[in-house]
Design an enzyme around this catalytic site. Structure first.
Site, PDB file in Angstrom:
ATOM      1  CG  PHE A  44     -11.052  -2.036  10.079  1.00  0.00           C
ATOM      2  CD1 PHE A  44     -10.802  -1.523   8.551  1.00  0.00           C
ATOM      3  CD2 PHE A  44     -10.506  -1.179  10.983  1.00  0.00           C
ATOM      4  CE1 PHE A  44      -9.677  -0.580   8.400  1.00  0.00           C
ATOM      5  CE2 PHE A  44      -9.436  -0.176  10.739  1.00  0.00           C
ATOM      6  CZ  PHE A  44      -9.174   0.267   9.493  1.00  0.00           C
ATOM      7  CE1 TYR A  81      -3.862  -1.874  -0.010  1.00  0.00           C
ATOM      8  CE2 TYR A  81      -2.981  -3.278   1.506  1.00  0.00           C
ATOM      9  CZ  TYR A  81      -4.125  -3.028   0.598  1.00  0.00           C
ATOM     10  OH  TYR A  81      -4.968  -4.081   0.312  1.00  0.00           O
TER      11      TYR A  81
HETATM   12  C1  LIG Z   1      -2.559  -7.852  -3.039  1.00  0.00           C
HETATM   13  C2  LIG Z   1      -3.516  -7.679  -4.425  1.00  0.00           C
HETATM   14  C3  LIG Z   1      -4.794  -7.239  -4.122  1.00  0.00           C
HETATM   15  C4  LIG Z   1      -2.830  -7.090  -5.265  1.00  0.00           C
HETATM   16  O1  LIG Z   1      -3.599  -7.126  -6.541  1.00  0.00           O
HETATM   17  P1  LIG Z   1      -2.935  -6.697  -7.928  1.00  0.00           P
HETATM   18  O2  LIG Z   1      -3.958  -6.494  -8.925  1.00  0.00           O
HETATM   19  O3  LIG Z   1      -2.032  -7.911  -8.454  1.00  0.00           O
HETATM   20  O4  LIG Z   1      -2.011  -5.362  -7.848  1.00  0.00           O
HETATM   21  P2  LIG Z   1      -1.436  -4.481  -9.105  1.00  0.00           P
HETATM   22  O5  LIG Z   1      -1.338  -5.318 -10.262  1.00  0.00           O
HETATM   23  O6  LIG Z   1      -2.353  -3.338  -9.172  1.00  0.00           O
HETATM   24  O7  LIG Z   1       0.037  -4.274  -8.401  1.00  0.00           O
HETATM   25  C5  LIG Z   1       0.499  -2.727  -8.377  1.00  0.00           C
HETATM   26  C6  LIG Z   1       1.765  -2.981  -8.031  1.00  0.00           C
HETATM   27  O8  LIG Z   1       1.999  -3.518  -6.616  1.00  0.00           O
HETATM   28  C7  LIG Z   1       2.617  -4.607  -6.473  1.00  0.00           C
HETATM   29  N1  LIG Z   1       2.354  -5.445  -5.834  1.00  0.00           N
HETATM   30  C8  LIG Z   1       0.889  -6.029  -5.855  1.00  0.00           C
HETATM   31  N2  LIG Z   1       0.556  -6.839  -4.772  1.00  0.00           N
HETATM   32  C9  LIG Z   1       1.836  -6.811  -4.133  1.00  0.00           C
HETATM   33  C10 LIG Z   1       2.413  -8.086  -3.095  1.00  0.00           C
HETATM   34  N3  LIG Z   1       1.450  -8.944  -2.522  1.00  0.00           N
HETATM   35  N4  LIG Z   1       3.535  -7.930  -2.480  1.00  0.00           N
HETATM   36  C11 LIG Z   1       4.504  -6.993  -3.246  1.00  0.00           C
HETATM   37  N5  LIG Z   1       3.983  -6.136  -4.479  1.00  0.00           N
HETATM   38  C12 LIG Z   1       2.864  -6.257  -4.860  1.00  0.00           C
HETATM   39  C13 LIG Z   1       2.904  -5.142  -8.197  1.00  0.00           C
HETATM   40  O9  LIG Z   1       3.938  -5.721  -8.273  1.00  0.00           O
HETATM   41  C14 LIG Z   1       2.742  -3.754  -8.754  1.00  0.00           C
HETATM   42  O10 LIG Z   1       3.923  -3.057  -8.818  1.00  0.00           O
HETATM   43  P3  LIG Z   1       4.548  -2.324  -9.950  1.00  0.00           P
HETATM   44  O11 LIG Z   1       3.602  -1.155 -10.058  1.00  0.00           O
HETATM   45  O12 LIG Z   1       5.890  -1.904  -9.689  1.00  0.00           O
HETATM   46  O13 LIG Z   1       4.307  -3.058 -11.261  1.00  0.00           O
HETATM   47  C15 LIG Z   1      -3.682  -9.282  -4.806  1.00  0.00           C
HETATM   48  O14 LIG Z   1      -2.511  -9.869  -4.925  1.00  0.00           O
HETATM   49  C16 LIG Z   1      -4.665 -10.016  -3.714  1.00  0.00           C
HETATM   50  O15 LIG Z   1      -5.918 -10.200  -3.726  1.00  0.00           O
HETATM   51  N6  LIG Z   1      -3.993 -10.735  -2.882  1.00  0.00           N
HETATM   52  C17 LIG Z   1      -4.715 -11.476  -1.866  1.00  0.00           C
HETATM   53  C18 LIG Z   1      -5.592 -11.029  -0.864  1.00  0.00           C
HETATM   54  C19 LIG Z   1      -5.111  -9.671  -0.193  1.00  0.00           C
HETATM   55  O16 LIG Z   1      -3.787  -9.791   0.426  1.00  0.00           O
HETATM   56  N7  LIG Z   1      -5.485  -8.610  -0.139  1.00  0.00           N
HETATM   57  C20 LIG Z   1      -5.270  -7.478   0.641  1.00  0.00           C
HETATM   58  C21 LIG Z   1      -5.966  -7.405   1.816  1.00  0.00           C
HETATM   59  S1  LIG Z   1      -5.310  -6.132   2.743  1.00  0.00           S
END
Ligand SMILES: CC(C)(COP(=O)(O)OP(=O)(O)OC[C@H]1O[C@@H](n2cnc3c(N)ncnc32)[C@H](O)[C@@H]1OP(=O)(O)O)[C@@H](O)C(=O)NCCC(=O)NCCS
Length: 407
Positions: free
Chosen positions: A407, A121
């Protein structure tokens, strides 16, 4: 990313959003009964979905709430939650699209979330604004010092009685809590009940009676060990302890450490500066098992957030001020210079003393970290190094920020 449509989810799509989110956390979809209790937690117009060929593959939502900031003002705040992208659509910019759409639409000056992973984030302008510690207390060694207050009396209430009592106590205290406390929406309590209903052992609720009214409570469960096995442990897990009174705090901790058959008390999510070691004749009765990030804070409206917070609370000179230059690539209207002082905060066009990104400002905002510490780590540039001690005094707070609400 052009293959995806990002839009607000309609009420009839809320359940699908819930299913997508749970799937990303590897949890089964809600049953009909569970969903009927969770549906009210989808506030109208506050859930964003990512759609591919009209199928929802990701979502993010928020609740309207408010957060206590240094100086005591309670600032409208979005509690961002249930963020997830389906595993077959990750790393294609879907989360980035959801986060940008959500930030553009928020009307609250602040947004806060809890992060499943630490690397997600920061890029969206969120910084860690409070932390918590998890402690383990060995009951046999935890003898109270004689000067610790005794408390006024603790009684157990049923979990059903607690449904009304706990929100009443919490809401009475919430606006006077330490920086980081949030208002808990009504549906938040329903979510806790659903979670706790599934626990194998009973959920216990202890209430402290203050002078005029109940002024605190503790919610816990006990996981039994084999009582016949001298090495087995029976552990009391503290889920929530809320009070603002010294008597209530000491009384509740005395109670928790008096429960028979318990060998250890484990309390996750406690404030960093809660003086638990001070309670015991042997301070090693307690050990800190971990320290975690808690509040991830996004300053959505920098001028409003700076105006709401008091600076110099520990007695900075009223003449003292610094000019902060804030950078924000996602919400560029925040970018600019702000003069911050104990008397007032204003937007200015003057050379900056200190330069930082908006996520770093989020880390400073509640007082969890000092400007000097951020400069040491390279997260804040100091064209005028003399401004660092001044900024340290202006941002200083008397108690560690803490939220205590998951939350
Ligand atoms: C975390 C999550 C929401 C990321 O979604 P995503 O669509 O893959 O994210 P994006 O493609 O928009 O990624 C944006 C950037 O963040 C990075 N990023 C995304 N998730 C990441 C992670 N878990 N760890 C490290 N980097 C991450 C990407 O590599 C990308 O980097 P870049 O801009 O340098 O290329 C998804 O992996 C997920 O649903 N994970 C499991 C559930 C979870 O953890 N939800 C969050 C609850 S707080």
């Amino acid at each position: 990313m052009t293959d995806y449509v990002i839009r607000v989810v309609q009420p009839e799509e809320h359940r699908a959003a819930h299913t997508v989110f749970r799937g990303t956390l590897h949890v089964r979809p809600s049953t009909d009964g569970d969903w009927s209790e969770r549906e009210p937690s989808y506030e109208l117009g506050r859930t964003w979905g990512a759609f591919r060929d009209e199928e929802m593959v990701g979502s993010a939502q928020s609740w309207s709430s408010a957060l206590v900031v240094p100086g005591g003002e309670v600032v409208p705040t979005a509690l961002v939650s249930r963020v997830g992208v389906r595993a077959d659509h990750t790393r294609r910019g879907v989360l980035s699209g959801l986060m940008r759409a959500q930030l553009d639409a928020l009307t609250e000056p602040l947004a806060t979330l809890r992060a499943s992973e630490g690397a997600i984030y920061g890029r969206f302008g969120y910084g860690v604004a409070s932390r918590y510690r998890q402690v383990r207390i060995r009951r046999a060694r935890a003898r109270f010092r004689p000067e610790v207050p005794t408390g006024r009396g603790v009684r157990l209430v049923s979990f059903d009685q607690a449904q009304e009592l706990l929100p009443t106590i919490y809401n009475r205290l919430a606006s006077s809590g330490r920086p980081g406390w949030v208002q808990r929406p009504a549906h938040w309590w329903a979510g806790v009940r659903l979670r706790m209903d599934s626990y194998p052992s009973p959920v216990m609720v202890a209430v402290h009676a203050g002078e005029d009214c109940d002024d605190g409570y503790a919610v816990y469960t006990v996981r039994r060990g084999d009582f016949a096995d001298p090495d087995a442990k029976t552990v009391l897990h503290l889920a929530d302890l809320v009070t603002l009174s010294t008597e209530g705090w000491a009384g509740l901790w005395r109670y928790l450490l008096s429960v028979d058959l318990v060998t250890e008390v484990v309390a996750g999510g406690r404030p960093m500066d809660e003086p638990l070691e001070q309670l015991f004749t042997d301070r090693r009765a307690l050990s800190t098992e971990r320290i975690n990030d808690e509040t991830w804070l996004r300053i959505v409206d920098v001028p409003a957030a700076l105006a709401a917070r008091r600076f110099g609370l520990l007695g900075a000179d009223t003449e003292e001020s610094v000019v902060l230059e804030v950078r924000d690539s996602i919400l560029p209207e925040n970018a600019g210079s702000y003069r911050i002082g104990a008397e007032q905060t204003e937007r200015v066009s003057e050379p900056a003393d200190l330069v930082l990104d908006v996520d770093a400002l989020g880390e400073l905002y509640l007082g969890d970290v000092t400007p000097t510490a951020l400069a040491q780590a390279g997260r804040l540039a100091a064209p005028n190094p003399n401004a660092l001690p001044v900024a340290d005094r202006l941002f200083a707070v008397s108690s560690a920020p803490w939220c205590g609400t998951d939350f």
